[in-house]
Structure formats: C-alpha cells, structure tokens
Enzyme design. Structure first.
Site, PDB file in Angstrom:
ATOM      1  CG  ASP A  32      23.410  -2.874  48.894  1.00 39.99           C
ATOM      2  OD1 ASP A  32      22.233  -2.871  48.487  1.00 39.99           O
ATOM      3  OD2 ASP A  32      23.756  -2.408  49.996  1.00 39.99           O
ATOM      4  CG  ASP A  35      26.707  -8.106  50.425  1.00 36.74           C
ATOM      5  OD1 ASP A  35      26.465  -7.382  51.412  1.00 36.74           O
ATOM      6  OD2 ASP A  35      27.081  -7.648  49.328  1.00 36.74           O
TER       7      ASP A  35
END
Length: 222
Positions: free
Chosen positions: A9, A7
């Site tokens: 953020d 991922d």
C-alpha cells in the site's frame, strides 16, 4: 540471486488497499456504514501515526469478513478488484517489479494487510510470493481471528525470515536484499536489508531516509 521485497500500500499501489476495501464494503452496503467508517478511519489514522495496535485492527477487519457469506465475499472481492484495484495497478509499478523478475531475483510482497484482501492483488501484479497477515479459517470460513502474528513492523522481519527458512535460505544467502516501502512503520525491515529504498515515502520516512543516505523513489508523481 538477489532478493527484492515490496510493501504494497502506497508503495506498489498509490492507495491503501486495506482502507479502500473497507470503504468499498460501505459503498455496496455490506456493513453498517456509519459504524464501520468511523472505526476504519480511526485505525487508519493510528497506522499513519505509528500507534496502531495491529492485532486489534486485524481482528476488527477479519471480524467484518466473518459476517459475510463466503460465496458473497468472493464475489465482492472480484468486484473490488475490478472497480478499485485494477485501475490503480500502474505501469510504473509493474515495470519496477518486472525489472527484478527479469533479473532472476526472488520477489515477494510483504504487507501488513490481511491475506484475503491482498492475495488477488499479488496475483494481479504477477508476484508469486506473498507475506501477509493470515486470517484463521475453519471449515472454509474466516472466523474473525488472526492466525499467527501480525506482519507489521518487527513482524515483517519475523515472517520474512520464516518464509526464507522454509526454502532453506536466510537473508545472508543473497548478494543484495532490496526492500521498497513508503512508511516509517517499516523501518525495522528497511534497516536490516542491504538496499533499502524509500518509495513514495511519507514525511517521517523521508526524513530518516535522507539522514541515512537511502535512495528516495517517487513512482506516482505524475
């Protein structure tokens, strides 16, 4: 060969690039600040609560991009990278990525944030493969509509499998599949990989990961 999925953020970055892009547009006067900030903050709260309508949010964000001349948009993104993103690409995150790259693993960033915002970030991290929400583009201009389906929740599984299929691979092809994420929104993909890693996890993911015996990794404590 192993597969390492990340991922973006609050996982590789200590910030939310999507939210910060919106704040940046407000600071430089590219959007109606009061109206945009109100909606952007509402959507961000929904994301953290796990109640976000991904299509509604993405078409809000992409609709904003559609109102800006493409040449100015490119210049704004260069400024955003220099002022916001590059100072937040930290050595500890680079080292984690590099560990997998040095091992010969296939590495990809899988993010719910749109491809326009994240493609230069993936490049800055030295990651070739990016799975992100795709804006519809007509005659070189973003239309404001989403091309395809969101890369959020279950969508990350769908898009990751489709990306692998293009290379003639499946998740079962790999000896180990890692996925690093901070959010409970990514539980669908975390739950099907062989090595889920709760990375800078929020409270909901911390609780789940602890119950499952998953490792917890805190990159940005210092």
């Amino acid at each position: 060969m192993n597969l390492a999925l990340f991922d973006l953020d609050h996982t590789l970055l200590p910030i939310d690039s999507d939210f910060e892009w919106g704040q940046f547009l407000c600071r430089v006067g590219a959007v109606d600040t009061a109206a945009f900030e109100r909606r952007n903050k509402d959507f961000f709260g929904q994301y953290e609560a796990g109640t976000l309508d991904a299509v509604e949010y993405l078409e809000f964000a992409l609709g904003t991009l559609a109102t800006i001349d493409p040449a100015r948009l490119a210049a704004l993104h260069q400024q955003f990278m220099a002022e916001v993103i590059e100072p937040n690409i930290l050595p500890v995150a680079r080292a984690l990525l590099q560990k997998h790259l040095d091992a010969g693993d296939l590495v990809a960033i899988v993010t719910a944030t749109n491809h326009f915002v994240t493609a230069p970030i993936a490049k800055a991290f030295g990651v070739e493969h990016l799975i992100a929400a795709m804006p519809e583009v007509v005659d070189g201009r973003i239309t404001g509509r989403l091309g395809g389906t969101p890369t959020q929740g279950e969508g990350k599984i769908v898009h990751t499998k489709a990306w692998l299929e293009q290379m003639g691979k499946t998740l079962d092809h790999f000896d180990a599949v890692y996925f690093y994420s901070d959010s409970h929104n990514d539980l669908p993909l975390l739950s099907i990989v062989t090595h889920p890693v709760a990375t800078n996890p929020n409270a909901a993911l911390t609780t789940h990961a602890t119950a499952q015996g998953w490792p917890l990794l805190h990159l940005f404590n210092d």
